[in-house]
Enzyme design. Sequence first.
Site, PDB file in Angstrom:
ATOM      1  N   GLU A 286       0.828  -1.202   0.000  1.00 51.91           N
ATOM      2  CA  GLU A 286       0.000   0.000   0.000  1.00 51.91           C
ATOM      3  C   GLU A 286       0.865   1.256   0.000  1.00 51.91           C
ATOM      4  OE1 GLU A 286      -4.226   0.102   1.873  1.00 51.91           O
ATOM      5  OE2 GLU A 286      -2.876   1.006   3.340  1.00 51.91           O
ATOM      6  N   HIS A 307       7.669 -26.915  -0.711  1.00 53.82           N
ATOM      7  CA  HIS A 307       7.056 -28.057  -1.383  1.00 53.82           C
ATOM      8  C   HIS A 307       5.922 -27.630  -2.308  1.00 53.82           C
ATOM      9  CE1 HIS A 307       9.146 -31.180   1.045  1.00 53.82           C
ATOM     10  NE2 HIS A 307       9.275 -30.150   1.866  1.00 53.82           N
ATOM     11  N   LYS A 421     -14.043   0.984  -4.163  1.00 52.95           N
ATOM     12  CA  LYS A 421     -15.152   1.391  -3.304  1.00 52.95           C
ATOM     13  C   LYS A 421     -16.206   2.159  -4.097  1.00 52.95           C
ATOM     14  CE  LYS A 421     -12.328   1.777   0.898  1.00 52.95           C
ATOM     15  NZ  LYS A 421     -11.850   2.700   1.952  1.00 52.95           N
TER      16      LYS A 421
END
Length: 446
Positions: A286, A307, A421
């Site tokens: 951010e 793995h 948003k």
Amino acid sequence: MSVTFNGKYLAPFINAHEYDALQPQVTALHKVLREGTGLGSDFRGWIELPEKYDREEFARIKAAAQKIKKDTQVFIVIGIGGSYLGSRAVIELMHSPFYNSLKKDTPDIYFVGNNINSGYLNEVLALCEGKDVSVNIISKSGTTTEPSIAFRVFRALLEKKYGKDGSKGRIYVTTDKAKGTLKKLATEEGYETFVVPDDIGGRYSVLSAVGLLPIAASGVDIDELMAGAKAAQDDLASDDIAKNDSYKYAVARNILARRGRDIEILVSYEPAFAMMNEWWKQLFGESEGKDNKGLYPASAIFSTDLHSLGQFIQQGSRTMFETVVHFGQAKTSLTIDKLDEDIDGLNFLAGKTLDYVNDRAFEGTVLAHTDGNVPNVVLEVPKIDAHEIGYLIYFFWNACAMSGYLVGINPFDQPGVESYKKNMFALLGKPGYESEKAVLEARLGR
């Protein structure tokens, strides 16, 4: 220094003179950061937070945590992003990823309001049945969608269970000190309130009331946490790369990025570090991801992810480097026994601790990955305790601020977060977004 930069495995990738070449820039940017003349200067409160935090509020946080321990079986922490990642990271690292299953004298802690999934919320509600519940809602504005929805649900649960008056002593609000929807509600209802500082962004807020109340309620010594951060503040105050390992880490990241290593994988061999990985990803992602710049922050827990991701790291595209957080001492010890029949062929390890084996896995992996042309930064941390974790948090803050300035962006804002948003509000039919809704629905083909 508690956290130290180990550049041993970077030698094939970064020459010593490259750090020296960037020293003048670091010196100038350090001055800009400390004097508040750079981008985002209004959000530098974290720099002196370990020294200048509000002692009266700190005492109230500890008192509230003691009350929560006594009268609460399930503590619900409502927040998203920086409002929950830091506290959850510290709690899981200090205690265990299995914190809620431990035998303890502290409440189970569940984090909600960080998604919009009905299954998740219903499961947490079920876990509250028949239990004494308290809530900490963390939101500067009080209108962020995810935590606001969750708070509606849990406020209703508390008022139904304890009555409107009885619920007031079980709702703790962490919000703006003077304004906003949540502050207004808290004042009207008489909820105990703590402050989201004006000069500290969410991802830098874990050592403010935002993170400290849940952390203290879990039983972590927050005095030691702050003492560790204060030690880091003192140790990392120099502009000299040779004396400031957080700046050296920032510079190494920058040098590697300029060579096309634009993915950083934060690695730990401690499974309880997984949520610290998530906190770190928000902090750097951010902060740096702007103007088409920045390293992509990824993470892994070894040896588990060796793995799954190990093949790609060893032989895939050479676009990455690793930063390993290596703890010198494990939280607990377990010794491998000798078997009469050496069925699995592991008797050669009899008498060795798992920590010893884990360290050899670390060493073998660092050598293999550097042989595979993957640069490795190693950050050495002596052990896992509140003091060292407080230090590590500040170390990353300081490195992130310098790293952001080195690439020429504001490391303290997040303008791109608003885009989703606005689209979501329009598609949900929020008043005032009617024209945007029509455009977006046309793009979606409906």
